[in-house]
Write a protein that holds these residues in place. Structure first.
Motif, PDB file in Angstrom:
ATOM      1  N   TYR A   1     -17.382   4.582  11.932  1.00 16.77           N
ATOM      2  CA  TYR A   1     -18.146   3.966  10.836  1.00 16.77           C
ATOM      3  C   TYR A   1     -19.585   3.725  11.295  1.00 16.77           C
ATOM      4  O   TYR A   1     -20.541   4.009  10.579  1.00 16.77           O
ATOM      5  N   ASP A   2     -19.710   3.190  12.503  1.00 15.60           N
ATOM      6  CA  ASP A   2     -21.048   2.852  13.007  1.00 15.60           C
ATOM      7  C   ASP A   2     -21.909   4.107  13.150  1.00 15.60           C
ATOM      8  O   ASP A   2     -23.089   4.111  12.816  1.00 15.60           O
ATOM      9  N   GLU A   3     -21.301   5.174  13.659  1.00 17.33           N
ATOM     10  CA  GLU A   3     -22.052   6.419  13.889  1.00 17.33           C
ATOM     11  C   GLU A   3     -22.478   7.087  12.585  1.00 17.33           C
ATOM     12  O   GLU A   3     -23.523   7.709  12.500  1.00 17.33           O
ATOM     13  N   SER A   4     -21.618   6.964  11.552  1.00 19.08           N
ATOM     14  CA  SER A   4     -21.820   7.762  10.338  1.00 19.08           C
ATOM     15  C   SER A   4     -22.301   6.953   9.140  1.00 19.08           C
ATOM     16  O   SER A   4     -22.571   7.524   8.083  1.00 19.08           O
ATOM     17  N   GLY A   5     -22.384   5.633   9.302  1.00 19.16           N
ATOM     18  CA  GLY A   5     -22.717   4.799   8.139  1.00 19.16           C
ATOM     19  C   GLY A   5     -21.538   4.662   7.192  1.00 19.16           C
ATOM     20  O   GLY A   5     -21.711   4.479   5.986  1.00 19.16           O
ATOM     21  N   GLY A   6     -20.325   4.774   7.727  1.00 21.59           N
ATOM     22  CA  GLY A   6     -19.119   4.699   6.903  1.00 21.59           C
ATOM     23  C   GLY A   6     -18.534   3.305   6.851  1.00 21.59           C
ATOM     24  O   GLY A   6     -19.232   2.309   7.051  1.00 21.59           O
ATOM     25  N   GLY A   7     -17.226   3.247   6.584  1.00 21.25           N
ATOM     26  CA  GLY A   7     -16.571   1.947   6.467  1.00 21.25           C
ATOM     27  C   GLY A   7     -15.186   2.087   5.854  1.00 21.25           C
ATOM     28  O   GLY A   7     -14.525   3.108   6.023  1.00 21.25           O
TER      29      GLY A   7
ATOM     30  N   GLY B   1     -20.572   8.181   4.655  1.00 21.43           N
ATOM     31  CA  GLY B   1     -20.093   8.291   6.027  1.00 21.43           C
ATOM     32  C   GLY B   1     -18.611   8.586   6.148  1.00 21.43           C
ATOM     33  O   GLY B   1     -17.958   9.016   5.195  1.00 21.43           O
ATOM     34  N   ILE B   2     -18.121   8.359   7.344  1.00 21.25           N
ATOM     35  CA  ILE B   2     -16.689   8.550   7.615  1.00 21.25           C
ATOM     36  C   ILE B   2     -15.977   7.232   7.310  1.00 21.25           C
ATOM     37  O   ILE B   2     -16.397   6.170   7.766  1.00 21.25           O
TER      38      ILE B   2
ATOM     39  N   ILE C   1       0.855  -1.190   0.000  1.00 21.33           N
ATOM     40  CA  ILE C   1       0.000   0.000   0.000  1.00 21.33           C
ATOM     41  C   ILE C   1       0.891   1.239   0.000  1.00 21.33           C
ATOM     42  O   ILE C   1       2.075   1.153   0.321  1.00 21.33           O
ATOM     43  N   PHE C   2       0.326   2.384  -0.378  1.00 22.60           N
ATOM     44  CA  PHE C   2       1.142   3.597  -0.286  1.00 22.60           C
ATOM     45  C   PHE C   2       0.514   4.679   0.568  1.00 22.60           C
ATOM     46  O   PHE C   2       1.138   5.707   0.815  1.00 22.60           O
ATOM     47  N   LYS C   3      -0.702   4.456   1.039  1.00 19.72           N
ATOM     48  CA  LYS C   3      -1.300   5.472   1.916  1.00 19.72           C
ATOM     49  C   LYS C   3      -2.519   4.891   2.630  1.00 19.72           C
ATOM     50  O   LYS C   3      -3.240   4.056   2.060  1.00 19.72           O
ATOM     51  N   ILE C   4      -2.723   5.347   3.836  1.00 18.09           N
ATOM     52  CA  ILE C   4      -3.990   5.090   4.541  1.00 18.09           C
ATOM     53  C   ILE C   4      -4.553   6.461   4.891  1.00 18.09           C
ATOM     54  O   ILE C   4      -3.885   7.251   5.565  1.00 18.09           O
ATOM     55  N   LYS C   5      -5.744   6.737   4.404  1.00 17.38           N
ATOM     56  CA  LYS C   5      -6.372   8.037   4.698  1.00 17.38           C
ATOM     57  C   LYS C   5      -7.498   7.818   5.701  1.00 17.38           C
ATOM     58  O   LYS C   5      -8.458   7.108   5.418  1.00 17.38           O
ATOM     59  N   LYS C   6      -7.340   8.425   6.862  1.00 14.07           N
ATOM     60  CA  LYS C   6      -8.356   8.308   7.912  1.00 14.07           C
ATOM     61  C   LYS C   6      -9.411   9.399   7.735  1.00 14.07           C
ATOM     62  O   LYS C   6      -9.127  10.455   7.193  1.00 14.07           O
ATOM     63  N   TYR C   7     -10.578   9.162   8.235  1.00 10.84           N
ATOM     64  CA  TYR C   7     -11.676  10.147   8.259  1.00 10.84           C
ATOM     65  C   TYR C   7     -11.966  10.708   6.860  1.00 10.84           C
ATOM     66  O   TYR C   7     -12.238  11.890   6.695  1.00 10.84           O
ATOM     67  N   ALA C   8     -11.905   9.857   5.866  1.00 12.45           N
ATOM     68  CA  ALA C   8     -12.202  10.275   4.491  1.00 12.45           C
ATOM     69  C   ALA C   8     -13.708  10.480   4.340  1.00 12.45           C
ATOM     70  O   ALA C   8     -14.507   9.677   4.836  1.00 12.45           O
ATOM     71  N   LEU C   9     -14.066  11.546   3.639  1.00 14.39           N
ATOM     72  CA  LEU C   9     -15.489  11.887   3.497  1.00 14.39           C
ATOM     73  C   LEU C   9     -15.975  11.800   2.049  1.00 14.39           C
ATOM     74  O   LEU C   9     -17.153  12.014   1.789  1.00 14.39           O
ATOM     75  N   HIS C  10     -15.073  11.520   1.104  1.00 13.02           N
ATOM     76  CA  HIS C  10     -15.470  11.561  -0.298  1.00 13.02           C
ATOM     77  C   HIS C  10     -15.258  10.239  -1.027  1.00 13.02           C
ATOM     78  O   HIS C  10     -15.239  10.205  -2.245  1.00 13.02           O
ATOM     79  N   ASP C  11     -15.089   9.171  -0.284  1.00  7.80           N
ATOM     80  CA  ASP C  11     -14.814   7.880  -0.918  1.00  7.80           C
ATOM     81  C   ASP C  11     -15.901   6.866  -0.607  1.00  7.80           C
ATOM     82  O   ASP C  11     -15.632   5.681  -0.424  1.00  7.80           O
ATOM     83  N   GLY C  12     -17.133   7.360  -0.551  1.00  2.09           N
ATOM     84  CA  GLY C  12     -18.256   6.497  -0.180  1.00  2.09           C
ATOM     85  C   GLY C  12     -19.011   7.146   0.966  1.00  2.09           C
ATOM     86  O   GLY C  12     -18.666   8.246   1.407  1.00  2.09           O
TER      87      GLY C  12
END
Ligand code: SF4
Length: 261
Positions: free
Chosen positions: A82-88, A19-20, A6-17
């Motif tokens: 994820y649970d709070e925001s419907g993310g993943g 939720g958070i 891998i080359f990056k882990i982005k936390k708290y992303a809001l534009h890739d699906g």
């Protein structure tokens, strides 16, 4: 143990699906889009990229080999968000399908933990690989760039027939789908290209919406820092008026449209 690069882990992303999310960028891509803003994702191997610091240039390694277990531990840290925001978790790249065993193991691990999974893909992969991943995915973000075959090959280095076939394949599955269109001035944002995308998207019943991704210049500097050639000779980002007009056209055709994912 299954692992990958891998080359990056982005936390708290809001534009890739929804939720958070935690977005993981897998290294390696069979395309070489001239506008790529993640050129460090193209080569499958770790590589050197220099960075300017207060004491001068230093070399850094881009790309880490990591086991599925360690990566899942990282993803799991934010399960409350994820649970709070419907993310993943979203798997992006590079082209995540170019590391199919690693990706499948990650998706299976997320499935077991009931973490929502999304795949951000160019769609350029063997049909059998896509088919294997689909049951493990809750969302596919499918990039669609250029409908003209010759132009597609010219600007991305690969033909587009496999991509179009795989898009139809995803649309025939139960997995929700959004089409992502990079808006590269003078290349992908022409009326003919966008009309052809609209016609194709209109035939696909499971398309939930269109994400417009206006070109930006973040990647240009990275090409130099990686010692790579081949980037576009800097077109200006698209005008806001043009992006708004494109959004309006897709909405008039009945699609939910977002700008920037
Ligand atoms: S498909 Fe995406 S990651 Fe691959 S070269 Fe094109 S823009 Fe870059």
């Amino acid at each position: 143990m299954t692992g990958g690069t891998i080359f990056k882990i982005k936390k708290y992303a809001l534009h890739d699906g929804p939720g958070i999310r935690t977005t993981v960028f897998l290294k390696g891509c069979p395309l070489s889009c001239q506008w790529c803003h993640n050129p460090e994702g193209i080569d499958p191997r770790p590589q050197t990229m220099w960075r300017l610091t207060s004491t001068g240039k230093i070399d850094e390694t881009v790309g880490t080999v990591i086991g599925v277990g360690d990566l899942i531990k990282e993803i799991e840290k934010d399960v409350l968000f994820y649970d709070e925001s419907g993310g993943g978790a979203t798997f992006s790249g590079g082209e995540p399908l170019s590391q199919p065993q690693f990706l499948e193991a990650l998706l299976a691990a997320c499935n077991r933990r009931e973490i929502h999974t999304a795949l951000d893909t160019s769609g350029y992969a063997p049909a059998a690989v896509i088919e294997r991943m689909l049951p493990r995915l809750q969302l596919v973000l499918f990039d669609l760039k250029i409908m003209n075959a010759d132009q597609h090959r010219h600007y991305t280095g690969v033909p587009n027939q496999t991509i179009v076939d795989n898009l139809k394949r995803v649309a025939c599955s139960q997995t929700p789908l959004r089409i992502r269109i990079p808006l590269i001035p003078g290349i992908t944002d022409g009326d003919d290209n966008l009309a052809a995308i609209t016609r194709l998207a209109g035939t696909l019943k499971t398309v939930q919406g269109i994400d417009l991704l206006p070109y930006h210049r973040i990647g240009e500097e990275k090409y130099r820092r990686l010692g790579m050639t081949g980037s576009l000779t800097a077109p200006a980002p698209p005008l806001a008026e043009r992006v708004a007009a494109i959004k309006n056209n897709f909405e008039s055709a009945g699609f939910d449209v977002s700008i920037g994912g």
